[in-house]
Structure formats: structure tokens, C-alpha cells
Design an enzyme around this catalytic site. Sequence first.
Site, mmCIF file in Angstrom:
data_model
loop_
_atom_site.group_PDB
_atom_site.id
_atom_site.type_symbol
_atom_site.label_atom_id
_atom_site.label_comp_id
_atom_site.label_asym_id
_atom_site.label_seq_id
_atom_site.Cartn_x
_atom_site.Cartn_y
_atom_site.Cartn_z
ATOM 1 N N CYS A 1 0.622 -1.149 0.038
ATOM 2 C CA CYS A 1 -0.095 -0.121 0.194
ATOM 3 C C CYS A 1 0.878 1.327 0.094
ATOM 4 C CB CYS A 1 -1.064 -0.162 1.182
ATOM 5 S SG CYS A 1 0.009 -0.561 2.767
ATOM 6 N N HIS B 1 -2.310 6.460 4.630
ATOM 7 C CA HIS B 1 -1.197 6.653 4.847
ATOM 8 C C HIS B 1 -0.479 7.864 4.223
ATOM 9 C CE1 HIS B 1 -1.144 2.611 5.819
ATOM 10 N NE2 HIS B 1 -0.439 2.027 4.969
#
Length: 334
Positions: free
Chosen positions: A133, A240
Site C-alpha cells: 500500500c 497513509h
Amino acid sequence: MKKFNVAVVGATGMVGRKFLEVLTERNLPVENYYLFASAKSAGKQIDFMGKPHTVIELCEQNVAALTGKIDFALFSAGGSVSKEFAPLFVKAGATVVDNSSQWRMDEDVPLVVPEVNPEDVKWNKGIIANPNCSTIQAVVALKPLKDTFGLKRVVYSTYQAVSGAGVAGYNDLLEGVKGEAPKKFPYPIAYNMLPHIDVFMEDGYTKEEWKMIVETRKILHDPNLRVTATTVRVPVFYGHSESINVEFEKPCDRESLRNALENFDGLKVMDDPANNVYPMPILAENHDEVYVGRIRIDQSVESGANLWVVADNIRKGAATNAVQIVELLIKMEA
């Protein structure tokens, strides 16, 4: 228009359910969906695409029974499950898009971010890997800079949401703010940060940091690119964030950096510091774009820049990227 059949393996997990959400939104030309999960979830009903679907137990017999009936299989069930069952789905006639780390560095398996290296899907041998990711959002931001200025060196510092550690990580933050002890992480994540994602390796780096280094090189087709990383878990549920320092081969200025980023598919520039406009996880949640801001020239090197890059780690960082790969495969067969 030709219709396809798609399996979702790990359909009851955090990313698996996000697969279903993204598939519903993007409305692919699919006739049948087959939802697989472990024995404990088998038989459960999941409402999906306007009708109930019964969860199928993931076992060799049930995969073999669907031989010739599945075109694509989306996997998010962990590396060990993928290692065992991805080849069985390939044998049954499916192309597998796997979200685990199992196949990412296999030389015979393409590692694909559709905005960055879509051409790599063409040489798959039945399995395509979905990158980590944190790597996905980073390379979406780096690709237009590589094409425009050339990359010499990349330094990653990440601030990664607890959902990247699955339901257990999410729950550690949820319960941690109530004062409960952590179950997933070695220390409390509530009101804290952990410079520790995945296991530590002999050289002192974590495996997450190693993944970002080697995956960036593979996706950008630059095996000699100088990359380093420090990855940190932060008390954020989704999204993130990454500070990316880049050193270039060619001269750059702030305007040319912005132009390169603004004209790239999948990127959204949020960079107006005078009005406090910059990317934040809370803005990226439930969106598929990669957001970039805090664009600055790095005066400490001959040609370099600093970027702040944010994305929803469960959507673009996992489910959406995998579904986009299936869309690429469908276009190839159209």
C-alpha cells in the site's frame, strides 16, 4: 459486450469487503461473482450487487469445481493462502490479482500500478501482484517526476494508518483510546507512534521498509535506483501519509514540478500553503486519488524536491488498485 466471471478470495476481511465496495462502484462487465473465505465464514450471506451471495469455503475441491468458470480472481487472504491457492485458481483458468506480499518480488510475476506500469500486465503467467500500500501511492507521485526529470535518489519517511495492519491494528487504536492494552502492536498506538512496521531484519531495516525499496525499483523498471525508507505506524484509522525527498538527474523548479504532477492521471495536487491547503488522511479517506502537496525545492542538493503524499491505504493502496488491474485485463480481452 462480453461478460466475465470474478472470484473474490478473502471476501469477509477488511480489504475483501473493500473489494466488494469498489466493484459495486465501478460496475465492471461481470456476470457472476464468487465470494470465497475460510471455513468459519462459509455459508454466510453477503448482500452484494443487489442480491445475496453465499460465501464459499476456500478449499481445493471448491476451486476445482469452478474450472473454466472464473476469469479473474481477486485475492486478499494473506501470503500463505495465496501461495497455496493462487496456483489452483490459475490451473482452473483464472488470472489472479493478489494483494499479499507472496508474489511481489517473483521475477515471473508483474507488480503493477495501472497509472505507472500498465504494460506489465501483458507478460503475466496467470498471477499479477498488487504492490504494498505504501509503495503504490509513492510510485504514482514519482512516475511523472521520473519521466520529466529522471530519478537519482528517493528517501521515504512514512506515517501509516493502523488499518494497514488489518482489523487487529484498527482495534488496537479503537480500544487504546479507552485505555485498553494493545493486542496487535508491541506498544500502545493511541497517542503514540511506532517506528516499527513488519519484522526487523538483520540490517536494522524493517520488512516494510525493504518492501518499499525493492518494489519501487521493480515497478519503475530501475533496479539501480537509490532508495531508502523509514516507516512509522501512527494513530490514524485510514490513510497513509509520506514525506518523499527526491533527487533528480535534470534541473527542476517548483512550477515545472507542479505541472508534471498536475497532468498525471490518478494524482490530485493540493498545494496552497498560504491558505493551509495540503493533503491529510482525513481528506483522502474513501477516495481513490493520490494527493500530493507541500511541493518544495530541496536546496541542499543540486536538483531535488520534497513532497507530501497521502492516499487511502485500503482503497488505492489495496482494493482499488487491484480492481483497476482487472479493468486493464478486461480491456485487453475486449
